[in-house]
Write a protein that holds these residues in place. Structure first.
Motif, PDB file in Angstrom:
ATOM      1  N   ILE A 169       8.928   3.414   7.432  1.00  0.00           N
ATOM      2  CA  ILE A 169       7.926   2.364   7.678  1.00  0.00           C
ATOM      3  C   ILE A 169       8.299   1.059   6.982  1.00  0.00           C
ATOM      4  CG2 ILE A 169       5.532   1.696   7.203  1.00  0.00           C
ATOM      5  CD1 ILE A 169       4.825   4.688   7.759  1.00  0.00           C
ATOM      6  N   VAL A 170       8.732   1.110   5.718  1.00  0.00           N
ATOM      7  CA  VAL A 170       9.043  -0.135   4.998  1.00  0.00           C
ATOM      8  C   VAL A 170      10.382  -0.735   5.418  1.00  0.00           C
ATOM      9  CG1 VAL A 170       7.606   0.420   3.000  1.00  0.00           C
ATOM     10  CG2 VAL A 170      10.030   0.993   2.953  1.00  0.00           C
ATOM     11  N   LEU A 171      11.270   0.078   5.959  1.00  0.00           N
ATOM     12  CA  LEU A 171      12.553  -0.467   6.399  1.00  0.00           C
ATOM     13  C   LEU A 171      12.465  -1.105   7.789  1.00  0.00           C
ATOM     14  CD1 LEU A 171      14.995   2.236   5.026  1.00  0.00           C
ATOM     15  CD2 LEU A 171      14.647  -0.092   4.166  1.00  0.00           C
ATOM     16  N   ALA A 172      11.499  -0.697   8.580  1.00  0.00           N
ATOM     17  CA  ALA A 172      11.354  -1.259   9.934  1.00  0.00           C
ATOM     18  C   ALA A 172      11.197  -2.781   9.922  1.00  0.00           C
ATOM     19  CB  ALA A 172      10.193  -0.590  10.662  1.00  0.00           C
ATOM     20  N   PRO A 173      10.297  -3.361   9.126  1.00  0.00           N
ATOM     21  CA  PRO A 173      10.194  -4.830   9.115  1.00  0.00           C
ATOM     22  C   PRO A 173      11.471  -5.503   8.605  1.00  0.00           C
ATOM     23  CG  PRO A 173       8.237  -3.873   8.136  1.00  0.00           C
ATOM     24  CD  PRO A 173       9.224  -2.760   8.340  1.00  0.00           C
ATOM     25  N   GLN A 174      12.184  -4.838   7.719  1.00  0.00           N
ATOM     26  CA  GLN A 174      13.414  -5.414   7.186  1.00  0.00           C
ATOM     27  C   GLN A 174      14.486  -5.524   8.281  1.00  0.00           C
ATOM     28  OE1 GLN A 174      13.338  -6.782   4.274  1.00  0.00           O
ATOM     29  NE2 GLN A 174      11.350  -5.926   3.779  1.00  0.00           N
ATOM     30  N   LEU A 175      14.445  -4.610   9.238  1.00  0.00           N
ATOM     31  CA  LEU A 175      15.407  -4.658  10.340  1.00  0.00           C
ATOM     32  C   LEU A 175      15.065  -5.765  11.340  1.00  0.00           C
ATOM     33  CD1 LEU A 175      15.762  -0.820  11.002  1.00  0.00           C
ATOM     34  CD2 LEU A 175      17.383  -2.310   9.822  1.00  0.00           C
ATOM     35  N   VAL A 176      13.788  -6.095  11.447  1.00  0.00           N
ATOM     36  CA  VAL A 176      13.334  -7.096  12.414  1.00  0.00           C
ATOM     37  C   VAL A 176      13.384  -8.508  11.827  1.00  0.00           C
ATOM     38  CG1 VAL A 176      11.342  -7.813  13.801  1.00  0.00           C
ATOM     39  CG2 VAL A 176      11.899  -5.394  13.564  1.00  0.00           C
ATOM     40  N   PRO A 205      -9.125   9.145   3.841  1.00  0.00           N
ATOM     41  CA  PRO A 205      -8.122   9.065   4.909  1.00  0.00           C
ATOM     42  C   PRO A 205      -8.291   7.897   5.890  1.00  0.00           C
ATOM     43  CG  PRO A 205      -9.016  11.288   4.748  1.00  0.00           C
ATOM     44  CD  PRO A 205      -9.815  10.422   3.829  1.00  0.00           C
ATOM     45  N   VAL A 206      -9.425   7.229   5.897  1.00  0.00           N
ATOM     46  CA  VAL A 206      -9.589   6.102   6.826  1.00  0.00           C
ATOM     47  C   VAL A 206      -8.926   4.830   6.311  1.00  0.00           C
ATOM     48  CG1 VAL A 206     -11.681   7.003   7.902  1.00  0.00           C
ATOM     49  CG2 VAL A 206     -11.864   5.509   5.904  1.00  0.00           C
ATOM     50  N   ILE A 207      -8.395   4.851   5.090  1.00  0.00           N
ATOM     51  CA  ILE A 207      -7.623   3.719   4.570  1.00  0.00           C
ATOM     52  C   ILE A 207      -6.191   3.915   5.049  1.00  0.00           C
ATOM     53  CG2 ILE A 207      -6.773   2.547   2.503  1.00  0.00           C
ATOM     54  CD1 ILE A 207      -9.294   3.548   1.045  1.00  0.00           C
ATOM     55  N   PRO A 208      -5.694   3.030   5.925  1.00  0.00           N
ATOM     56  CA  PRO A 208      -4.377   3.246   6.534  1.00  0.00           C
ATOM     57  C   PRO A 208      -3.222   2.731   5.664  1.00  0.00           C
ATOM     58  CG  PRO A 208      -5.430   1.357   7.526  1.00  0.00           C
ATOM     59  CD  PRO A 208      -6.393   1.900   6.507  1.00  0.00           C
ATOM     60  N   ILE A 209      -2.592   3.614   4.925  1.00  0.00           N
ATOM     61  CA  ILE A 209      -1.483   3.217   4.063  1.00  0.00           C
ATOM     62  C   ILE A 209      -0.312   2.687   4.890  1.00  0.00           C
ATOM     63  CG2 ILE A 209      -0.550   5.567   3.936  1.00  0.00           C
ATOM     64  CD1 ILE A 209      -0.382   2.836   1.196  1.00  0.00           C
ATOM     65  N   GLU A 210      -0.120   3.216   6.086  1.00  0.00           N
ATOM     66  CA  GLU A 210       0.995   2.771   6.915  1.00  0.00           C
ATOM     67  C   GLU A 210       0.858   1.297   7.297  1.00  0.00           C
ATOM     68  OE1 GLU A 210       0.737   7.181   7.226  1.00  0.00           O
ATOM     69  OE2 GLU A 210      -0.740   5.584   7.399  1.00  0.00           O
ATOM     70  N   ILE A 211      -0.344   0.859   7.626  1.00  0.00           N
ATOM     71  CA  ILE A 211      -0.578  -0.554   7.985  1.00  0.00           C
ATOM     72  C   ILE A 211      -0.338  -1.433   6.760  1.00  0.00           C
ATOM     73  CG2 ILE A 211      -2.272  -2.232   8.815  1.00  0.00           C
ATOM     74  CD1 ILE A 211      -1.349  -0.173  10.933  1.00  0.00           C
ATOM     75  N   TYR A 212      -0.833  -0.997   5.612  1.00  0.00           N
ATOM     76  CA  TYR A 212      -0.601  -1.739   4.370  1.00  0.00           C
ATOM     77  C   TYR A 212       0.909  -1.870   4.109  1.00  0.00           C
ATOM     78  CZ  TYR A 212       0.173  -2.593  -0.533  1.00  0.00           C
ATOM     79  OH  TYR A 212       0.659  -3.105  -1.711  1.00  0.00           O
ATOM     80  N   LEU A 213       1.634  -0.758   4.249  1.00  0.00           N
ATOM     81  CA  LEU A 213       3.074  -0.773   3.969  1.00  0.00           C
ATOM     82  C   LEU A 213       3.837  -1.693   4.918  1.00  0.00           C
ATOM     83  CD1 LEU A 213       3.931   2.929   3.108  1.00  0.00           C
ATOM     84  CD2 LEU A 213       4.065   0.943   1.600  1.00  0.00           C
ATOM     85  N   LEU A 214       3.465  -1.695   6.183  1.00  0.00           N
ATOM     86  CA  LEU A 214       4.115  -2.599   7.134  1.00  0.00           C
ATOM     87  C   LEU A 214       3.935  -4.050   6.704  1.00  0.00           C
ATOM     88  CD1 LEU A 214       3.364  -1.054  10.635  1.00  0.00           C
ATOM     89  CD2 LEU A 214       5.610  -1.467   9.615  1.00  0.00           C
ATOM     90  N   GLY A 215       2.713  -4.410   6.322  1.00  0.00           N
ATOM     91  CA  GLY A 215       2.445  -5.778   5.874  1.00  0.00           C
ATOM     92  C   GLY A 215       3.158  -6.112   4.580  1.00  0.00           C
ATOM     93  N   ALA A 216       3.100  -5.208   3.626  1.00  0.00           N
ATOM     94  CA  ALA A 216       3.743  -5.453   2.332  1.00  0.00           C
ATOM     95  C   ALA A 216       5.250  -5.584   2.496  1.00  0.00           C
ATOM     96  CB  ALA A 216       3.409  -4.327   1.357  1.00  0.00           C
ATOM     97  N   ALA A 217       5.835  -4.722   3.311  1.00  0.00           N
ATOM     98  CA  ALA A 217       7.286  -4.762   3.516  1.00  0.00           C
ATOM     99  C   ALA A 217       7.704  -6.022   4.265  1.00  0.00           C
ATOM    100  CB  ALA A 217       7.746  -3.522   4.273  1.00  0.00           C
ATOM    101  N   ALA A 218       6.861  -6.484   5.174  1.00  0.00           N
ATOM    102  CA  ALA A 218       7.183  -7.700   5.925  1.00  0.00           C
ATOM    103  C   ALA A 218       7.166  -8.928   5.021  1.00  0.00           C
ATOM    104  CB  ALA A 218       6.199  -7.885   7.076  1.00  0.00           C
ATOM    105  N   LEU A 219       6.296  -8.917   4.011  1.00  0.00           N
ATOM    106  CA  LEU A 219       6.166 -10.062   3.107  1.00  0.00           C
ATOM    107  C   LEU A 219       7.100  -9.984   1.904  1.00  0.00           C
ATOM    108  CD1 LEU A 219       2.280 -10.395   3.148  1.00  0.00           C
ATOM    109  CD2 LEU A 219       3.944 -11.830   4.360  1.00  0.00           C
ATOM    110  N   ALA A 220       7.519  -8.792   1.555  1.00  0.00           N
ATOM    111  CA  ALA A 220       8.309  -8.597   0.335  1.00  0.00           C
ATOM    112  C   ALA A 220       9.799  -8.777   0.605  1.00  0.00           C
ATOM    113  CB  ALA A 220       8.054  -7.197  -0.216  1.00  0.00           C
ATOM    114  N   PRO A 221      10.542  -9.082  -0.464  1.00  0.00           N
ATOM    115  CA  PRO A 221      12.008  -9.124  -0.316  1.00  0.00           C
ATOM    116  C   PRO A 221      12.557  -7.744   0.052  1.00  0.00           C
ATOM    117  CG  PRO A 221      11.314 -10.055  -2.422  1.00  0.00           C
ATOM    118  CD  PRO A 221      10.105  -9.444  -1.801  1.00  0.00           C
ATOM    119  N   LYS A 222      13.725  -7.732   0.668  1.00  0.00           N
ATOM    120  CA  LYS A 222      14.347  -6.482   1.107  1.00  0.00           C
ATOM    121  C   LYS A 222      14.530  -5.501  -0.055  1.00  0.00           C
ATOM    122  CE  LYS A 222      18.161  -4.765   3.871  1.00  0.00           C
ATOM    123  NZ  LYS A 222      19.326  -5.110   4.661  1.00  0.00           N
TER     124      LYS A 222
END
Length: 151
Positions: free
Chosen positions: A139-146, A21-38
């Motif tokens: 979580i993954v849609l948030a970076p796409q909106l910004v 549980p100390v591996i933060p999937i949410e942080i990974y997803l934010l980064g991946a979504a920010a770098l990935a295409p919509k």
């Protein structure tokens, strides 16, 4: 980056975060979504939800006693949570969904409780998958909106 590589990597990180549980999937997803295409956003959310639930099967079986949990504190917390669910059997599914979606109560603890209470595994997996998918989709849609405002 290919969709398949992004999907498999996300599944793997999500699986690991389900078990550790100390591996933060949410942080990974934010980064991946920010770098990935919509177009990758929802497939990444699905990969994360499936990876999490695959890993949670191991945690579920730990709750059944098939695996000994470390630490007296964790064992005591599991016992208290199991007693709470036992006194409110009809609330189990809704509490499980809220835990999967909101993260409160912690989903790892609720997974242990589901195992200890011998909740139907398929029901647990379906409720958890839906809750996790909705959580990760937000979580993954948030970076796409910004993104449009940044570029």
């Amino acid at each position: 980056m290919s969709l398949l590589l992004a999907w498999l990597t996300t599944f793997g990180v999500a699986f690991a975060s389900a078990v550790v549980p100390v591996i933060p999937i949410e942080i990974y997803l934010l980064g991946a979504a920010a770098l990935a295409p919509k177009a990758f956003a929802l497939p990444l959310a699905l990969a994360a939800a499936l990876g999490q639930m695959a890993g949670k099967v191991l945690v579920y079986y730990a709750g059944t006693g098939a695996v000994k949990l470390p630490g007296r504190h964790l064992q005591t917390a599991l016992k208290r949570a199991n007693e709470y669910i036992a006194t409110r059997p009809k609330s189990g599914g809704s509490v499980m969904f809220l835990s999967a979606f909101l993260g409160f109560p912690p989903f790892v603890l609720m997974t242990l409780v589901a195992g200890a209470a011998r909740m139907n595994l398929w029901l647990f997996l379906i409720i958890g998958l839906v809750g996790r998918f909705f959580r990760f989709a937000v979580i993954v849609l948030a970076p796409q909106l910004v993104k449009p405002w940044i570029h």
